[in-house]
Design a protein around this motif. Structure first.
Motif, mmCIF file in Angstrom:
data_model
loop_
_atom_site.group_PDB
_atom_site.id
_atom_site.type_symbol
_atom_site.label_atom_id
_atom_site.label_comp_id
_atom_site.label_asym_id
_atom_site.label_seq_id
_atom_site.Cartn_x
_atom_site.Cartn_y
_atom_site.Cartn_z
ATOM 1 N N GLY A 192 -14.431 -38.956 -4.282
ATOM 2 C CA GLY A 192 -13.055 -39.297 -3.942
ATOM 3 C C GLY A 192 -12.659 -40.664 -4.464
ATOM 4 O O GLY A 192 -13.422 -41.357 -5.144
ATOM 5 N N LYS A 193 -11.442 -41.030 -4.172
ATOM 6 C CA LYS A 193 -10.910 -42.320 -4.639
ATOM 7 C C LYS A 193 -11.387 -43.439 -3.712
ATOM 8 O O LYS A 193 -11.259 -43.347 -2.485
ATOM 9 C CB LYS A 193 -9.388 -42.272 -4.682
ATOM 10 C CG LYS A 193 -8.733 -43.538 -5.246
ATOM 11 C CD LYS A 193 -7.218 -43.421 -5.273
ATOM 12 C CE LYS A 193 -6.778 -42.428 -6.344
ATOM 13 N NZ LYS A 193 -5.302 -42.399 -6.480
ATOM 14 N N LYS A 194 -11.889 -44.505 -4.280
ATOM 15 C CA LYS A 194 -12.379 -45.667 -3.535
ATOM 16 C C LYS A 194 -11.594 -46.898 -3.984
ATOM 17 O O LYS A 194 -11.037 -46.940 -5.086
ATOM 18 C CB LYS A 194 -13.873 -45.884 -3.772
ATOM 19 C CG LYS A 194 -14.734 -44.666 -3.483
ATOM 20 C CD LYS A 194 -14.673 -44.265 -2.021
ATOM 21 C CE LYS A 194 -15.528 -43.012 -1.765
ATOM 22 N NZ LYS A 194 -15.442 -42.553 -0.373
ATOM 23 N N ARG A 195 -11.598 -47.894 -3.102
ATOM 24 C CA ARG A 195 -10.824 -49.100 -3.412
ATOM 25 C C ARG A 195 -11.583 -50.338 -2.958
ATOM 26 O O ARG A 195 -12.188 -50.366 -1.890
ATOM 27 C CB ARG A 195 -9.457 -49.038 -2.742
ATOM 28 C CG ARG A 195 -8.546 -50.232 -3.062
ATOM 29 C CD ARG A 195 -7.136 -49.984 -2.610
ATOM 30 N NE ARG A 195 -6.533 -48.909 -3.392
ATOM 31 C CZ ARG A 195 -5.297 -48.471 -3.190
ATOM 32 N NH1 ARG A 195 -4.557 -48.991 -2.225
ATOM 33 N NH2 ARG A 195 -4.806 -47.493 -3.932
ATOM 34 N N ILE A 196 -11.514 -51.380 -3.800
ATOM 35 C CA ILE A 196 -12.102 -52.691 -3.513
ATOM 36 C C ILE A 196 -10.969 -53.713 -3.546
ATOM 37 O O ILE A 196 -10.108 -53.675 -4.431
ATOM 38 C CB ILE A 196 -13.180 -53.061 -4.552
ATOM 39 C CG1 ILE A 196 -14.286 -52.008 -4.571
ATOM 40 C CG2 ILE A 196 -13.773 -54.435 -4.253
ATOM 41 C CD1 ILE A 196 -15.269 -52.184 -5.717
#
Length: 240
Positions: free
Chosen positions: A175-179
Motif C-alpha cells: 500500500g501507499k506509505k508516507r514519511i
C-alpha cells in the motif's frame, strides 16, 4: 283456725282516695300562698335624710416649698506663687515651603530623549507565512516563483537520493506509505533540527540522511532580517 278480716276495715281499699285528697290539699295551700298579699311598713316622723348635705367635700392642700436661692460662694483663693515650668525637649517646627513659582523664576526642564523601540523579530517562522522565502540554488524570479521553485527542487532531491528498495525489504504491508521529513533552514542557509516520522525506524534514518544532503541556501527573511524557516517535506511511496 285463721282469723278473717272484715273487708270494710281494710285500708288498702282507700289508698286512691287518700292520694286524691293529698293532691287537693297541696293545690289549695299553693293557691292560698300565691294569693296572699303583703304590705310595706311605713315609719312616720323620721323625715328624709339627705346624705349629700351631711357629707362635706374634703380637699387636700399640698404646699410646695421653693428652695432658697443659692448663696454666692467665694472663688477659691489664688496660689501665692506661679511657677513656669520649661519643657525639657525642644520641638522642631516644620516649615512648609510654597511650591508656587514666580513668573520671573526659570524652571529647569530635563530633556526628554525618545527611545526607539526595537521591533521584535520572531526567530522561527513557518514556511507558509515567511515574507522572503529561502532561495534554493538555481531558483530565480519573484517571491512566488522562488517558493514554487524551492518545492520543486525539494521533490527532485528526494527522488534522486531516496532508496525505494529499502521499503520493500522491511516487510511492510502493501500500500501507499508516507514519511514526514521536518527540518529548519537556518539564518545562514544551512539545514538544522532535522527530524522525521516514518512507519519504520530505518525509513526515518533514511529520511534524515536525505535531509543532510540538501545544499546550502540563501536564508529566508522576515522584515528584512534573516530568520530560521521551518519546513515539512512529505515523502510518499508505494510498497508492493
Amino acid at each position: 283456725m285463721e282469723i278473717k278480716k272484715n273487708p270494710k276495715s281494710n285500708l288498702e281499699n282507700y289508698s286512691k282516695l287518700f292520694v286524691q285528697l293529698g293532691l287537693v290539699l297541696a293545690l289549695l295551700i299553693t293557691y292560698v300562698s300565691i294569693e296572699y298579699k303583703t304590705y310595706d311598713k311605713t315609719y312616720e316622723g323620721l323625715g328624709s335624710a339627705e346624705m349629700a348635705e351631711d357629707v362635706e367635700d374634703e380637699t387636700l392642700e399640698i404646699q410646695i416649698e421653693t428652695p432658697p436661692p443659692p448663696q454666692n460662694t467665694p472663688p477659691p483663693p489664688a496660689p501665692e506663687k506661679i511657677e513656669v515650668v520649661e519643657d525639657e525637649e525642644e520641638v522642631e517646627e516644620t516649615i512648609i515651603e510654597s511650591t508656587e513659582t514666580d513668573e520671573t523664576e526659570a524652571v529647569e526642564v530635563e530633556e526628554i530623549v525618545e527611545v526607539e523601540e526595537e521591533e521584535e523579530v520572531v526567530e522561527d517562522v513557518p514556511f507558509n507565512i515567511i515574507e522572503d522565502v529561502p532561495v534554493f540554488p538555481g531558483c530565480k524570479g519573484s517571491k512566488a516563483q522562488k517558493k514554487a521553485c524551492l518545492n520543486k527542487k525539494m521533490q527532485k532531491h528526494v527522488q534522486r537520493y531516496f532508496d525505494a528498495e529499502l521499503a520493500n525489504e522491511l516487510g511492510l504491508s502493501p500500500g501507499k506509505k508516507r514519511i514526514y521529513l521536518i527540518f529548519k533552514i537556518g539564518k545562514t542557509g544551512n539545514i538544522e533540527d532535522i527530524n522525521a516520522r516514518a512507519p519504520h525506524p530505518r525509513l526515518k534514518k533514511e529520511a534524515i540522511r536525505i535531509a543532510k544532503k540538501l545544499p546550502k541556501m540563501l536564508p529566508g527573511k522576515q522584515r528584512g532580517r534573516p530568520v530560521r524557516v521551518g519546513y515539512t517535506l512529505p515523502i510518499t511511496f508505494n510498497v508492493e
